[in-house]
Scaffold this motif. Structure first.
Motif, mmCIF file in Angstrom:
data_model
loop_
_atom_site.group_PDB
_atom_site.id
_atom_site.type_symbol
_atom_site.label_atom_id
_atom_site.label_comp_id
_atom_site.label_asym_id
_atom_site.label_seq_id
_atom_site.Cartn_x
_atom_site.Cartn_y
_atom_site.Cartn_z
ATOM 1 N N GLU A 239 57.871 50.631 18.180
ATOM 2 C CA GLU A 239 57.764 49.672 17.079
ATOM 3 C C GLU A 239 59.086 49.533 16.341
ATOM 4 O OE1 GLU A 239 53.048 49.924 15.845
ATOM 5 O OE2 GLU A 239 54.462 51.298 14.880
ATOM 6 N N SER A 240 59.820 50.640 16.206
ATOM 7 C CA SER A 240 61.109 50.568 15.528
ATOM 8 C C SER A 240 62.142 49.786 16.347
ATOM 9 C CB SER A 240 61.641 51.962 15.205
ATOM 10 O OG SER A 240 62.050 52.624 16.376
ATOM 11 N N LYS A 241 61.969 49.781 17.675
ATOM 12 C CA LYS A 241 62.874 48.983 18.516
ATOM 13 C C LYS A 241 62.647 47.489 18.327
ATOM 14 C CE LYS A 241 63.876 52.065 22.326
ATOM 15 N NZ LYS A 241 63.869 52.216 23.795
ATOM 16 N N LEU A 242 61.434 47.118 17.927
ATOM 17 C CA LEU A 242 61.124 45.699 17.733
ATOM 18 C C LEU A 242 61.659 45.167 16.409
ATOM 19 C CD1 LEU A 242 57.485 45.439 19.106
ATOM 20 C CD2 LEU A 242 59.592 44.659 20.181
ATOM 21 N N ILE A 243 61.997 46.074 15.481
ATOM 22 C CA ILE A 243 62.541 45.636 14.195
ATOM 23 C C ILE A 243 64.027 45.352 14.373
ATOM 24 C CG2 ILE A 243 62.982 46.321 11.806
ATOM 25 C CD1 ILE A 243 60.546 48.211 12.076
ATOM 26 N N PRO A 244 64.452 44.137 14.054
ATOM 27 C CA PRO A 244 65.874 43.818 14.252
ATOM 28 C C PRO A 244 66.760 44.605 13.299
ATOM 29 C CG PRO A 244 64.735 42.033 13.128
ATOM 30 C CD PRO A 244 63.700 43.031 13.507
ATOM 31 N N ASP A 245 67.937 44.995 13.811
ATOM 32 C CA ASP A 245 68.909 45.691 12.984
ATOM 33 C C ASP A 245 69.593 44.688 12.063
ATOM 34 O OD1 ASP A 245 68.396 48.125 14.176
ATOM 35 O OD2 ASP A 245 69.960 47.873 15.687
ATOM 36 N N LEU A 246 69.647 45.019 10.793
ATOM 37 C CA LEU A 246 70.292 44.147 9.827
ATOM 38 C C LEU A 246 71.549 44.827 9.319
ATOM 39 C CD1 LEU A 246 67.196 43.011 7.762
ATOM 40 C CD2 LEU A 246 68.341 41.773 9.590
ATOM 41 N N ASP A 247 72.657 44.120 9.371
ATOM 42 C CA ASP A 247 73.900 44.685 8.848
ATOM 43 C C ASP A 247 73.876 44.577 7.330
ATOM 44 O OD1 ASP A 247 74.853 45.249 11.360
ATOM 45 O OD2 ASP A 247 75.817 43.289 11.568
#
Length: 68
Positions: free
Chosen positions: A59-67
């Motif tokens: 599930e954490s992989k599905l959350i996009p990384d935000l700079d």
């Protein structure tokens, strides 16, 4: 298997969630039966926890990384 595609991750998540639910039902049934195997129940609970951790990681992989 390292799933990187969001569709693959979603499919794997669905499979893991189903297995988690199935284990939950099986544990409840075994716990209420007469002469239940406590060792087997313990193993199933451990597997269920491992599945929960795997689900959380996916599930954490599905959350996009935000700079920031």
């Amino acid at each position: 298997m390292q799933a990187q595609d969001p569709a693959q991750i979603a499919h794997l998540l669905a499979e893991l969630r189903q297995e988690h639910r199935d284990l939950d039902v099986a544990i409840q049934q075994m716990a209420t039966s007469i002469g239940c195997d406590e060792l087997q129940i313990t193993r199933m609970k451990k597997r269920k926890l491992l599945l929960k951790d795997a689900i959380a990681r996916l599930e954490s992989k599905l959350i996009p990384d935000l700079d920031a």
